[in-house]
Design a protein around this motif. Structure first.
Motif, mmCIF file in Angstrom:
data_model
loop_
_atom_site.group_PDB
_atom_site.id
_atom_site.type_symbol
_atom_site.label_atom_id
_atom_site.label_comp_id
_atom_site.label_asym_id
_atom_site.label_seq_id
_atom_site.Cartn_x
_atom_site.Cartn_y
_atom_site.Cartn_z
ATOM 1 N N VAL A 198 -5.269 -7.270 -3.604
ATOM 2 C CA VAL A 198 -5.366 -7.707 -2.209
ATOM 3 C C VAL A 198 -6.838 -7.848 -1.827
ATOM 4 O O VAL A 198 -7.250 -8.829 -1.215
ATOM 5 C CB VAL A 198 -4.673 -6.690 -1.272
ATOM 6 C CG1 VAL A 198 -4.899 -7.063 0.178
ATOM 7 C CG2 VAL A 198 -3.190 -6.614 -1.586
ATOM 8 N N ALA A 199 -7.653 -6.862 -2.227
ATOM 9 C CA ALA A 199 -9.069 -6.868 -1.864
ATOM 10 C C ALA A 199 -9.763 -8.107 -2.425
ATOM 11 O O ALA A 199 -10.548 -8.756 -1.734
ATOM 12 C CB ALA A 199 -9.744 -5.600 -2.372
ATOM 13 N N GLU A 200 -9.417 -8.456 -3.678
ATOM 14 C CA GLU A 200 -10.090 -9.610 -4.282
ATOM 15 C C GLU A 200 -9.819 -10.903 -3.523
ATOM 16 O O GLU A 200 -10.694 -11.751 -3.395
ATOM 17 C CB GLU A 200 -9.705 -9.745 -5.755
ATOM 18 C CG GLU A 200 -10.706 -8.993 -6.626
ATOM 19 C CD GLU A 200 -10.119 -8.526 -7.950
ATOM 20 O OE1 GLU A 200 -9.169 -9.165 -8.439
ATOM 21 O OE2 GLU A 200 -10.611 -7.501 -8.475
ATOM 22 N N LYS A 201 -8.594 -11.018 -3.014
ATOM 23 C CA LYS A 201 -8.284 -12.202 -2.200
ATOM 24 C C LYS A 201 -9.137 -12.224 -0.940
ATOM 25 O O LYS A 201 -9.638 -13.255 -0.515
ATOM 26 C CB LYS A 201 -6.803 -12.197 -1.815
ATOM 27 C CG LYS A 201 -5.920 -12.835 -2.876
ATOM 28 C CD LYS A 201 -4.489 -12.931 -2.368
ATOM 29 C CE LYS A 201 -3.526 -12.809 -3.532
ATOM 30 N NZ LYS A 201 -2.201 -12.317 -3.128
ATOM 31 N N ASN A 202 -9.296 -11.042 -0.338
ATOM 32 C CA ASN A 202 -10.067 -10.967 0.905
ATOM 33 C C ASN A 202 -11.553 -11.230 0.681
ATOM 34 O O ASN A 202 -12.231 -11.787 1.526
ATOM 35 C CB ASN A 202 -9.862 -9.606 1.573
ATOM 36 C CG ASN A 202 -8.496 -9.500 2.220
ATOM 37 O OD1 ASN A 202 -8.058 -10.436 2.893
ATOM 38 N ND2 ASN A 202 -7.815 -8.397 2.002
ATOM 39 N N TYR A 203 -12.046 -10.788 -0.486
ATOM 40 C CA TYR A 203 -13.468 -11.000 -0.785
ATOM 41 C C TYR A 203 -13.819 -12.481 -0.744
ATOM 42 O O TYR A 203 -14.946 -12.859 -0.450
ATOM 43 C CB TYR A 203 -13.819 -10.436 -2.163
ATOM 44 C CG TYR A 203 -13.775 -8.932 -2.211
ATOM 45 C CD1 TYR A 203 -13.954 -8.188 -1.050
ATOM 46 C CD2 TYR A 203 -13.561 -8.249 -3.396
ATOM 47 C CE1 TYR A 203 -13.890 -6.803 -1.077
ATOM 48 C CE2 TYR A 203 -13.503 -6.864 -3.426
ATOM 49 C CZ TYR A 203 -13.673 -6.152 -2.271
ATOM 50 O OH TYR A 203 -13.616 -4.788 -2.296
ATOM 51 N N PRO A 219 2.384 -3.240 -10.537
ATOM 52 C CA PRO A 219 1.249 -2.394 -10.934
ATOM 53 C C PRO A 219 1.088 -1.190 -10.014
ATOM 54 O O PRO A 219 1.669 -1.139 -8.928
ATOM 55 C CB PRO A 219 0.046 -3.328 -10.826
ATOM 56 C CG PRO A 219 0.483 -4.463 -9.959
ATOM 57 C CD PRO A 219 1.965 -4.549 -10.033
ATOM 58 N N GLU A 220 0.316 -0.205 -10.481
ATOM 59 C CA GLU A 220 0.113 0.993 -9.658
ATOM 60 C C GLU A 220 -0.700 0.656 -8.397
ATOM 61 O O GLU A 220 -1.343 -0.382 -8.316
ATOM 62 C CB GLU A 220 -0.592 2.091 -10.467
ATOM 63 C CG GLU A 220 -1.913 1.639 -11.062
ATOM 64 C CD GLU A 220 -2.754 2.810 -11.562
ATOM 65 O OE1 GLU A 220 -2.321 3.962 -11.403
ATOM 66 O OE2 GLU A 220 -3.835 2.557 -12.083
ATOM 67 N N LEU A 221 -0.656 1.576 -7.441
ATOM 68 C CA LEU A 221 -1.258 1.341 -6.131
ATOM 69 C C LEU A 221 -2.694 0.838 -6.241
ATOM 70 O O LEU A 221 -3.070 -0.140 -5.592
ATOM 71 C CB LEU A 221 -1.205 2.646 -5.319
ATOM 72 C CG LEU A 221 -1.870 2.584 -3.940
ATOM 73 C CD1 LEU A 221 -1.214 1.533 -3.066
ATOM 74 C CD2 LEU A 221 -1.786 3.945 -3.250
ATOM 75 N N ARG A 222 -3.503 1.532 -7.050
ATOM 76 C CA ARG A 222 -4.914 1.159 -7.163
ATOM 77 C C ARG A 222 -5.073 -0.328 -7.538
ATOM 78 O O ARG A 222 -5.904 -1.042 -6.987
ATOM 79 C CB ARG A 222 -5.586 2.052 -8.206
ATOM 80 C CG ARG A 222 -7.105 2.069 -8.135
ATOM 81 C CD ARG A 222 -7.649 3.181 -9.009
ATOM 82 N NE ARG A 222 -7.202 4.487 -8.533
ATOM 83 C CZ ARG A 222 -7.878 5.227 -7.652
ATOM 84 N NH1 ARG A 222 -9.019 4.791 -7.164
ATOM 85 N NH2 ARG A 222 -7.410 6.396 -7.259
ATOM 86 N N PHE A 282 0.790 -1.234 0.000
ATOM 87 C CA PHE A 282 0.000 0.000 0.000
ATOM 88 C C PHE A 282 0.821 1.284 0.000
ATOM 89 O O PHE A 282 0.287 2.373 0.169
ATOM 90 C CB PHE A 282 -0.993 -0.005 1.176
ATOM 91 C CG PHE A 282 -1.849 -1.230 1.158
ATOM 92 C CD1 PHE A 282 -2.600 -1.541 0.031
ATOM 93 C CD2 PHE A 282 -1.894 -2.081 2.250
ATOM 94 C CE1 PHE A 282 -3.381 -2.679 -0.014
ATOM 95 C CE2 PHE A 282 -2.671 -3.224 2.211
ATOM 96 C CZ PHE A 282 -3.411 -3.522 1.088
ATOM 97 N N TYR A 283 2.136 1.176 -0.200
ATOM 98 C CA TYR A 283 2.938 2.387 -0.327
ATOM 99 C C TYR A 283 2.495 3.171 -1.556
ATOM 100 O O TYR A 283 2.288 2.598 -2.632
ATOM 101 C CB TYR A 283 4.429 2.046 -0.505
ATOM 102 C CG TYR A 283 5.135 1.701 0.786
ATOM 103 C CD1 TYR A 283 5.221 2.624 1.828
ATOM 104 C CD2 TYR A 283 5.738 0.452 0.950
ATOM 105 C CE1 TYR A 283 5.881 2.306 3.004
ATOM 106 C CE2 TYR A 283 6.399 0.125 2.131
ATOM 107 C CZ TYR A 283 6.468 1.060 3.153
ATOM 108 O OH TYR A 283 7.111 0.740 4.306
ATOM 109 N N THR A 284 2.400 4.496 -1.426
ATOM 110 C CA THR A 284 2.149 5.329 -2.607
ATOM 111 C C THR A 284 3.490 5.615 -3.281
ATOM 112 O O THR A 284 4.554 5.465 -2.665
ATOM 113 C CB THR A 284 1.518 6.678 -2.208
ATOM 114 O OG1 THR A 284 2.462 7.396 -1.403
ATOM 115 C CG2 THR A 284 0.240 6.487 -1.406
#
Lengths: 201, 201
Positions: free
Chosen positions: B59-64, B50-53, B23-25
């Motif tokens: 990461v979010a998709e894994k958590n979903y 890839p860029e931050l977004r 999550f580093y910018t």
């Protein structure tokens, strides 16, 4: 329920009923006059009385002009009654895109947003934000349910407004919330809920 | 901050940093490595980072896939961390269509829905609904703010879960909420908040 009347008399009474309360459904009117729903629809057409949805919209549009702390179009649901600074009523019919996929229950935040926007609507201040909300969901809401929310300004202390909102489906209370709103001036960066005690009744 | 490195060494360290914390910018990385943001972007391209977004999405998709009581796509914000039954973190960046017209402040119910959906996500139960919520908005949120919500399951008692959610912008807490959730079986018509005392801590 009124005993069967002549068409002329029924038209007269129907006009009067709708004037007293524009929110009667055709079903309710058919029961009141002991005629079929189809007859009520024909009566309405002959008398130029629009359907319920249109009547609600007309009333809501008048109320939107009274609202101060929020823009009318931002209110979730139709604002069918408003006494600014005192109380208000809104109707909201959640749609199928507002359900949780797993349970088919309406997502809480849609119900919350009806309550929140009504609470802001009733405030007699130019700008107001929610500071604190204590809310309770009592029964799940489904598609097809018609939510009637009533908000009441319980008291005002300085720039704080205490507003209670209760939402019912028919006579069953499904949600209640206590909101503390803060009316603000230009400086919207000021603190909100932090200075409010969380359990102020 | 790391003293200026050779490109090869920087690439190595950059890969390591991103693995530790995706999550580093680019701004933060440019400071860490004492190079320009442009250099970091080129480094990322060369390394295929890839860029931050995009990294957040991955990461979010894994958590979903871990979430049980809600469907991943129903979560408001990106779920960037989840320990089912214990805690979770989501990131949400409200957009300009979510503001009040008068104040340009983000409407409360969008912030509420981030908190609500995160509270449901962390629950280790197949189906759960909000029963009670005590919430406090501490500072107004504007477009461009990045909301980091952290939820923690404080305790479980029978089919009730007590979840606290705190939302911060950088290090400033802008919202906090205590949610009591009820895990339910097939019969979703059962009572929810009514049997819960409103001020159970």
């Amino acid at each position: 329920m009124i005993a069967k009347l002549s068409k002329k008399e029924r038209h007269k009474q129907l006009n009067k009923k709708i004037q007293e309360n524009p929110f009667y459904t055709d079903d309710e009117l058919s029961e009141i006059f002991s005629v079929s729903v189809q007859t009520i629809r024909l009566d309405r057409m002959e008398l130029g009385i629009p359907e319920l949805r249109e009547r609600i919209k007309t009333v809501a549009e008048k109320n939107y002009q009274k609202v101060k702390a929020i823009v009318g179009s931002e209110i979730v649901g139709e604002l069918i009654d408003l006494e600014l600074g005192k109380k208000g009523i809104s109707i909201f019919e959640p749609t199928s895109d507002m359900t949780f996929l797993k349970t088919k229950v309406i997502r809480g935040h849609y119900i919350y947003s009806q309550a929140e926007s009504l609470a802001i609507s009733v405030i007699d201040a130019d700008v107001a934000l929610i500071g604190v909300a204590n809310i309770k969901y009592k029964y799940p809401v489904k598609v097809g349910d018609k939510l009637i929310a009533k908000a009441e300004v319980i008291r005002q202390r300085g720039n704080k407004y205490f507003v209670w909102v209760k939402i019912k489906i028919k006579n069953k209370e499904v949600f209640r919330g206590k909101f503390i709103l803060v009316s603000i001036m230009e400086d919207i960066s000021q603190k909100r809920g932090d200075e409010i005690s969380e359990n102020s009744d």
